[in-house]
Write a protein that holds these residues in place. Structure first.
Motif, PDB file in Angstrom:
ATOM      1  N   LYS A 244       0.828  -1.209   0.000  1.00 18.20           N
ATOM      2  CA  LYS A 244       0.000   0.000   0.000  1.00 18.20           C
ATOM      3  C   LYS A 244       0.862   1.259   0.000  1.00 18.20           C
ATOM      4  CE  LYS A 244      -3.943   2.312   0.569  1.00 18.20           C
ATOM      5  NZ  LYS A 244      -4.997   2.372  -0.463  1.00 18.20           N
ATOM      6  N   ASN A 245       2.041   1.189   0.617  1.00 19.72           N
ATOM      7  CA  ASN A 245       2.936   2.346   0.671  1.00 19.72           C
ATOM      8  C   ASN A 245       3.419   2.765  -0.718  1.00 19.72           C
ATOM      9  OD1 ASN A 245       2.665   2.064   3.411  1.00 19.72           O
ATOM     10  ND2 ASN A 245       4.664   1.116   3.730  1.00 19.72           N
ATOM     11  N   LEU A 246       3.404   1.830  -1.672  1.00 24.56           N
ATOM     12  CA  LEU A 246       3.919   2.108  -3.018  1.00 24.56           C
ATOM     13  C   LEU A 246       2.802   2.283  -4.044  1.00 24.56           C
ATOM     14  CD1 LEU A 246       6.778  -0.570  -3.020  1.00 24.56           C
ATOM     15  CD2 LEU A 246       6.891   1.801  -2.266  1.00 24.56           C
ATOM     16  N   GLU A 247       1.571   2.392  -3.558  1.00 23.28           N
ATOM     17  CA  GLU A 247       0.410   2.440  -4.453  1.00 23.28           C
ATOM     18  C   GLU A 247       0.520   3.569  -5.472  1.00 23.28           C
ATOM     19  OE1 GLU A 247      -4.064   3.998  -3.910  1.00 23.28           O
ATOM     20  OE2 GLU A 247      -3.517   2.355  -2.566  1.00 23.28           O
ATOM     21  N   ALA A 248       0.827   4.770  -5.022  1.00 20.21           N
ATOM     22  CA  ALA A 248       0.875   5.926  -5.933  1.00 20.21           C
ATOM     23  C   ALA A 248       1.916   5.727  -7.023  1.00 20.21           C
ATOM     24  CB  ALA A 248       1.171   7.200  -5.138  1.00 20.21           C
ATOM     25  N   ALA A 249       3.089   5.186  -6.657  1.00 20.98           N
ATOM     26  CA  ALA A 249       4.150   4.979  -7.645  1.00 20.98           C
ATOM     27  C   ALA A 249       3.761   3.908  -8.656  1.00 20.98           C
ATOM     28  CB  ALA A 249       5.448   4.588  -6.926  1.00 20.98           C
ATOM     29  N   ILE A 250       3.105   2.852  -8.197  1.00 20.49           N
ATOM     30  CA  ILE A 250       2.685   1.769  -9.092  1.00 20.49           C
ATOM     31  C   ILE A 250       1.654   2.275 -10.098  1.00 20.49           C
ATOM     32  CG2 ILE A 250       1.453  -0.440  -9.185  1.00 20.49           C
ATOM     33  CD1 ILE A 250       2.745  -1.057  -6.426  1.00 20.49           C
ATOM     34  N   ILE A 251       0.660   3.003  -9.615  1.00 26.11           N
ATOM     35  CA  ILE A 251      -0.388   3.512 -10.504  1.00 26.11           C
ATOM     36  C   ILE A 251       0.184   4.527 -11.485  1.00 26.11           C
ATOM     37  CG2 ILE A 251      -2.506   4.897 -10.555  1.00 26.11           C
ATOM     38  CD1 ILE A 251      -3.330   3.454  -7.987  1.00 26.11           C
ATOM     39  N   SER A 252       1.090   5.378 -11.014  1.00 22.69           N
ATOM     40  CA  SER A 252       1.717   6.360 -11.916  1.00 22.69           C
ATOM     41  C   SER A 252       2.509   5.665 -13.005  1.00 22.69           C
ATOM     42  CB  SER A 252       2.631   7.288 -11.118  1.00 22.69           C
ATOM     43  OG  SER A 252       1.877   8.114 -10.254  1.00 22.69           O
ATOM     44  N   ARG A 253       3.206   4.586 -12.658  1.00 23.28           N
ATOM     45  CA  ARG A 253       3.986   3.843 -13.656  1.00 23.28           C
ATOM     46  C   ARG A 253       3.075   3.297 -14.761  1.00 23.28           C
ATOM     47  NH1 ARG A 253       7.931   3.057 -17.123  1.00 23.28           N
ATOM     48  NH2 ARG A 253       8.089   0.875 -17.736  1.00 23.28           N
ATOM     49  N   ILE A 254       1.951   2.698 -14.373  1.00 22.78           N
ATOM     50  CA  ILE A 254       1.039   2.132 -15.370  1.00 22.78           C
ATOM     51  C   ILE A 254       0.439   3.236 -16.228  1.00 22.78           C
ATOM     52  CG2 ILE A 254      -1.096   0.826 -15.691  1.00 22.78           C
ATOM     53  CD1 ILE A 254      -0.403  -0.708 -13.133  1.00 22.78           C
ATOM     54  N   LYS A 255       0.101   4.376 -15.610  1.00 16.23           N
ATOM     55  CA  LYS A 255      -0.478   5.478 -16.374  1.00 16.23           C
ATOM     56  C   LYS A 255       0.529   6.057 -17.366  1.00 16.23           C
ATOM     57  CE  LYS A 255      -3.265   8.362 -14.214  1.00 16.23           C
ATOM     58  NZ  LYS A 255      -3.816   9.287 -13.202  1.00 16.23           N
ATOM     59  N   ILE A 256       1.791   6.111 -16.982  1.00 19.09           N
ATOM     60  CA  ILE A 256       2.828   6.572 -17.916  1.00 19.09           C
ATOM     61  C   ILE A 256       2.924   5.617 -19.098  1.00 19.09           C
ATOM     62  CG2 ILE A 256       5.325   6.819 -18.195  1.00 19.09           C
ATOM     63  CD1 ILE A 256       5.404   7.957 -15.341  1.00 19.09           C
ATOM     64  N   MET A 257       2.920   4.316 -18.816  1.00 20.14           N
ATOM     65  CA  MET A 257       2.989   3.316 -19.886  1.00 20.14           C
ATOM     66  C   MET A 257       1.804   3.443 -20.838  1.00 20.14           C
ATOM     67  SD  MET A 257       4.119   0.042 -17.543  1.00 20.14           S
ATOM     68  CE  MET A 257       4.204  -1.161 -18.863  1.00 20.14           C
ATOM     69  N   ALA A 258       0.624   3.818 -20.311  1.00 22.22           N
ATOM     70  CA  ALA A 258      -0.595   3.889 -21.119  1.00 22.22           C
ATOM     71  C   ALA A 258      -0.798   5.265 -21.748  1.00 22.22           C
ATOM     72  CB  ALA A 258      -1.804   3.522 -20.265  1.00 22.22           C
ATOM     73  N   GLY A 259       0.152   6.191 -21.527  1.00 26.19           N
ATOM     74  CA  GLY A 259       0.041   7.516 -22.118  1.00 26.19           C
ATOM     75  C   GLY A 259      -1.027   8.383 -21.488  1.00 26.19           C
TER      76      GLY A 259
END
Length: 589
Positions: A244-259
């Motif tokens: 849960k502590n890394l949630e924001a970073a994980i979601i941001s990574r996927i959003k970057i990949m998806a443009g």
């Protein structure tokens, strides 16, 4: 290990010619022969490791008999479990049993004991040295147990939490395609970013390996949950602590990949990722929704290079298949495939188009989205944002002189009317509709305010289908069905060996592996067309097509039960909205 090669040949596990060819291919590798063979013949994993255990006079632990104990994870940190490919399976006193796949690791037990004791002293009241007892099992079993014990990508998460550097030299298994290629390796020193990248890669890689159709990342107050949809059912995945502590970073990574816009967290967004995973091109459709605890993500995985199934391989009963192929020979008319989302309608339509696809025919499809690419077929993806919807495309599509048109879905009266008009003007039209059964499709079209004479004249055949899970052949168990069924149903199943699900590592403890379709189908005759003209209700139409020989979805499912392919519980789960007329049912048998 020349003696082991001879041993394999004597056991008839591998042929000497195959060993010679393998030796020439990998003449410079230091990899043991059993790993070389595993890469070349993955289907022979268990026989090879069974022979390896006998050759070295070791006990091979059957992975089906190992119970995962996640509480043992505290004795072996995730980093060491991944590094040495070992997983704790039991502990008594200072004796720790670990499962290993590589017998060379047996010589490192003292090294493991020292490393694990140093780690354990800080976590528990251990005064002496741990004694590590190695147990041999297969590589795939070790990999599955590590994931079950620690969670997906636990070593990457631990690196971030502990603030350690990350090895960025490892060749990634995933690459991103597109105009803007995102580098999956992080910059030197950016340990947290690199670990997040590799964790996301691991989530995607695992989904492809287990043939998941969707990935769901769901934020809650105290956890981030990851679930895979496998064979139509959502399954929660074990995850590392403190993810849960890394949630924001994980979601941001996927959003970057998806443009996507990573700064926008208040509105829904859609995006797409084009990946190459283990050499296979995969399209990932990403949807983001704002929730009260953060941004929820749904990822749909589409293998654009999937091998299309032939109609013969869809599991359509022989009599239905003969009838359907007669319908496919028509030059015009509407053919509908009905069922809920995820019932395999698109697969049936693509198999149909694949069979009809010839150089002397022009086929045009209108889809939302285009899931798979068909060679020789003109495919159009709708874009409602700019007004390119089904109806607007269909109004212009006939100017391109198609012989066959496939409409992804009839969603409204306008689309239905254009589809009917296209059929009336000499085109063969395929489409899908959301109804519970095949006869209801006729009434659904009339409910769209279409003229009965148009529906009666244009519609040629209707198929309803569902996807039913197949029992895992490795763990299915026979069951006595003499109790709990009425006499007629027992009579239908008499003499059949009926099975139910159990669960094992091969099926991820679900009891099922893979899916197969069940069908009901009818073509319209003069009497049914007259019933449509008079707006007869669905129940009467249903009774008429049953009298003509149509078998229900439940009947189709119970035939799979008789063949030992699925369970009674699965049939009732998939067809629970269907009642059964036993007299018609038994007559159809």
């Amino acid at each position: 290990m020349d003696d082991f090669k001879t041993f394999l040949v004597l056991r008839q596990i591998i042929q000497s010619e195959q060993l010679e060819a393998l030796s020439q291919e990998d003449s410079f590798t230091l990899e043991p022969i059993y790993y070389q063979l595993l890469r070349k013949f993955p289907e022979l994993e268990y026989p090879i490791w069974r022979a390896l255990a006998d050759f070295l006079q070791l006990e091979l632990i059957d992975p089906h008999h190992i119970t995962i104990k996640p509480d043992l994870a505290r004795w072996v940190p995730a980093r060491l479990a991944y590094q040495y490919s070992l997983v704790p399976i039991d502990k008594e006193g200072d004796r720790l049993e670990v499962a290993l796949a590589d017998p060379r690791q047996f010589e490192k037990c003292d090294e493991f004991a020292l490393l694990l004791s140093q780690q354990s002293h800080s976590q528990a009241n251990i005064k002496g040295m741990l004694t590590v007892i190695p147990r041999l099992t297969t590589p795939s079993a070790v990999s599955q147990m590590i994931t079950a014990c620690y969670g997906i990508g636990a070593d990457k998460v631990q690196e971030v939490i502990e603030g350690r550097s990350v090895d960025t030299d490892t060749e990634p298994a995933i690459t991103i395609q597109g105009s803007e290629v995102v580098d999956l390796t992080a910059a030197e020193g950016a340990s947290e970013e690199a670990a997040i990248v590799r964790f996301v890669n691991q989530v995607l890689l695992e989904a492809v390996k287990i043939s998941a159709s969707d990935i769901h990342l769901e934020p809650f107050e105290k956890e981030l949950r990851v679930r895979y949809r496998i064979d139509g059912m959502l399954q929660s995945e074990p995850l590392p602590d403190r993810l849960k502590n890394l949630e924001a970073a994980i979601i941001s990574r996927i959003k970057i990949m998806a443009g996507m816009d990573i700064a926008e967290k208040r509105l829904p967004q859609d995006g797409q990722i084009r990946l190459t995973v283990m050499g296979r091109p995969i399209d990932v459709r990403v949807s983001v929704l704002p929730t009260i605890f953060g941004q929820g993500l749904a990822l749909r995985l589409l293998d654009s290079q999937i091998t299309f199934r032939q109609l013969d391989n869809l599991g359509i009963p022989d009599d239905y298949l003969r009838l359907y192929r007669q319908v496919l020979k028509l030059s015009h008319g509407v053919i509908l495939v009905t069922g809920p989302t995820g019932s395999g309608k698109t697969t049936t339509l693509y198999a149909s188009l694949h069979e009809l696809n010839r150089p002397d025919r022009k086929i045009i499809t209108v889809e939302d989205p285009v899931e798979y690419q068909l060679d020789g077929v003109t495919q159009i993806q709708t874009k409602p944002v700019i007004g390119l919807n089904f109806a607007s495309v269909l109004r212009n599509i006939l100017r391109h002189d198609p012989d066959i048109v496939m409409i992804g879905e009839i969603r409204d009266a306008e689309t239905a009317e254009i589809a009917i008009s296209a059929a009336m003007t000499g085109h063969l039209v395929f489409s899908t509709l959301h109804t519970n059964d095949a006869p209801s499709a006729l009434v659904r079209l009339l409910d769209m305010d279409l003229e009965p004479y148009l529906v009666s004249s244009a519609l040629e055949a209707v198929i309803a289908q569902r996807l039913i899970r197949q029992l895992c052949p490795d763990c299915r168990i026979p069951v006595d069905v003499s109790e709990g069924l009425d006499d007629e149903m027992r009579g239908f199943l008499e003499g059949a060996k009926v099975y139910e699900a159990k669960g094992c590592p091969e099926c991820r403890q679900t009891g099922f592996r893979g899916r197969q379709a069940i069908y009901e189908m009818f073509s319209l005759n003069d009497k049914v067309r007259q019933m449509v003209l008079h707006r007869t209700d669905a129940s009467q139409i249903r009774q008429e097509v049953l009298n003509l020989g149509m078998r229900t979805l439940r009947h189709s499912g119970l035939e799979k039960v008789k063949l030992g392919l699925t369970s009674l519980a699965e049939v009732y789960r998939v067809t629970r909205d269907e009642t059964i007329d036993m007299q018609t049912f038994m007559k159809g048998s």
